[in-house]
Design a protein around this motif. Structure first.
Motif, short mmCIF file in Angstrom:
data_model
loop_
_atom_site.label_atom_id
_atom_site.label_comp_id
_atom_site.label_asym_id
_atom_site.label_seq_id
_atom_site.Cartn_x
_atom_site.Cartn_y
_atom_site.Cartn_z
N ILE A 15 16.97 1.73 57.45
CA ILE A 15 17.76 0.56 57.04
C ILE A 15 18.10 0.66 55.55
O ILE A 15 19.23 0.39 55.15
CB ILE A 15 17.00 -0.74 57.36
CG1 ILE A 15 16.88 -0.95 58.88
CG2 ILE A 15 17.67 -1.95 56.70
CD1 ILE A 15 18.20 -1.04 59.62
N ALA A 16 17.15 1.09 54.74
CA ALA A 16 17.39 1.23 53.30
C ALA A 16 18.47 2.27 53.01
O ALA A 16 19.28 2.09 52.11
CB ALA A 16 16.09 1.59 52.60
N ALA A 24 12.46 -1.39 51.87
CA ALA A 24 11.79 -2.69 51.73
C ALA A 24 10.30 -2.54 51.98
O ALA A 24 9.88 -1.75 52.83
CB ALA A 24 12.40 -3.68 52.71
N ARG A 25 9.54 -3.33 51.27
CA ARG A 25 8.08 -3.33 51.44
C ARG A 25 7.55 -4.66 51.94
O ARG A 25 6.37 -4.80 52.20
CB ARG A 25 7.40 -2.98 50.13
CG ARG A 25 7.73 -1.58 49.66
CD ARG A 25 7.04 -1.30 48.34
NE ARG A 25 7.46 -0.03 47.79
CZ ARG A 25 6.79 1.10 47.94
NH1 ARG A 25 5.70 1.12 48.67
NH2 ARG A 25 7.24 2.20 47.38
N ASP A 26 8.46 -5.63 52.07
CA ASP A 26 8.05 -6.94 52.57
C ASP A 26 9.16 -7.49 53.46
O ASP A 26 10.28 -6.98 53.48
CB ASP A 26 7.71 -7.89 51.42
CG ASP A 26 8.86 -8.11 50.46
OD1 ASP A 26 10.04 -8.14 50.90
OD2 ASP A 26 8.60 -8.25 49.25
N LEU A 27 8.82 -8.53 54.18
CA LEU A 27 9.75 -9.07 55.17
C LEU A 27 11.02 -9.66 54.55
O LEU A 27 12.11 -9.37 55.04
CB LEU A 27 9.03 -10.11 56.05
CG LEU A 27 9.75 -10.54 57.31
CD1 LEU A 27 10.16 -9.35 58.17
CD2 LEU A 27 8.90 -11.49 58.11
N PRO A 28 10.95 -10.45 53.48
CA PRO A 28 12.20 -10.98 52.92
C PRO A 28 13.17 -9.87 52.46
O PRO A 28 14.38 -9.97 52.71
CB PRO A 28 11.73 -11.83 51.72
CG PRO A 28 10.35 -12.24 52.09
CD PRO A 28 9.78 -11.05 52.82
N SER A 29 12.65 -8.84 51.85
CA SER A 29 13.51 -7.72 51.42
C SER A 29 14.09 -7.00 52.63
O SER A 29 15.26 -6.59 52.63
CB SER A 29 12.72 -6.73 50.58
OG SER A 29 12.25 -7.35 49.42
N LEU A 34 18.56 -5.67 56.28
CA LEU A 34 19.13 -5.68 57.63
C LEU A 34 20.55 -6.24 57.62
O LEU A 34 21.45 -5.69 58.25
CB LEU A 34 18.26 -6.50 58.59
CG LEU A 34 17.03 -5.84 59.15
CD1 LEU A 34 16.18 -6.86 59.90
CD2 LEU A 34 17.39 -4.68 60.05
N ASN A 35 20.74 -7.32 56.89
CA ASN A 35 22.07 -7.93 56.81
C ASN A 35 23.06 -6.99 56.13
O ASN A 35 24.20 -6.83 56.58
CB ASN A 35 22.00 -9.27 56.09
CG ASN A 35 21.41 -10.35 56.97
OD1 ASN A 35 21.78 -10.50 58.12
ND2 ASN A 35 20.48 -11.11 56.43
N CYS A 36 22.63 -6.34 55.07
CA CYS A 36 23.49 -5.40 54.36
C CYS A 36 23.82 -4.20 55.25
O CYS A 36 24.97 -3.77 55.34
CB CYS A 36 22.80 -4.94 53.08
SG CYS A 36 23.79 -3.81 52.10
N ALA A 37 22.81 -3.66 55.92
CA ALA A 37 23.02 -2.51 56.81
C ALA A 37 23.94 -2.89 57.97
O ALA A 37 24.80 -2.10 58.37
CB ALA A 37 21.68 -2.00 57.34
#
Length: 96
Positions: A15-16, A24-29, A34-37
Motif C-alpha cells: 500500500i505504501a 504505515a506503522r499504525d492503523l490511522p496512517s 489505503l485511501n491514497c492507494a
C-alpha cells in the motif's frame, strides 16, 4: 482466530508503494494510505480499488469503536477486502 491490526499491516509495504509513502506503522496512517492507494489505483485503471476504499471505511469504524467484538468483526471484513492488494500492486508496478 480473529484478525488483528498487525495482520492487516502485512499489506502496509504494498500500500505504501502505491501511496508513495513510507509503510504505515499504525492503523490511522494505514487508513490514510489505503485511501491514497485507492485513488492511485483508480487513476491507473486498476480494478479493485473500491475494495481499498471499503476497507478504509471498515478500519475507521474499527478504530473508533470501543467494543472489542465489533472491532474484530470489522477487522476481519476489512481483511477480506484486501486479499488482492499484492496482485494489484504488481499490476501497478508493471505500469510504471
Amino acid at each position: 482466530m480473529s484478525t488483528t491490526v498487525e495482520d492487516l499491516l502485512r499489506h502496509a509495504k504494498d500500500i505504501a508503494f502505491v501511496a508513495e509513502e513510507p509503510p504505515a506503522r499504525d492503523l490511522p496512517s494505514f487508513i490514510d494510505q489505503l485511501n491514497c492507494a485507492a485513488t492511485n489505483f483508480n487513476v491507473a485503471g486498476i480494478s479493485g480499488y473500491e475494495n481499498l476504499e471499503d476497507a478504509a471505511v471498515l478500519l475507521t469504524e474499527a478504530y473508533e469503536t470501543a467494543d472489542e467484538q465489533e472491532r474484530g468483526v470489522l477487522l476481519s471484513r476489512a481483511e477480506k477486502r484486501l486479499t488482492h492488494v499484492w496482485d494489484m500492486t504488481q499490476e501497478y508496478r508493471t505500469m510504471l
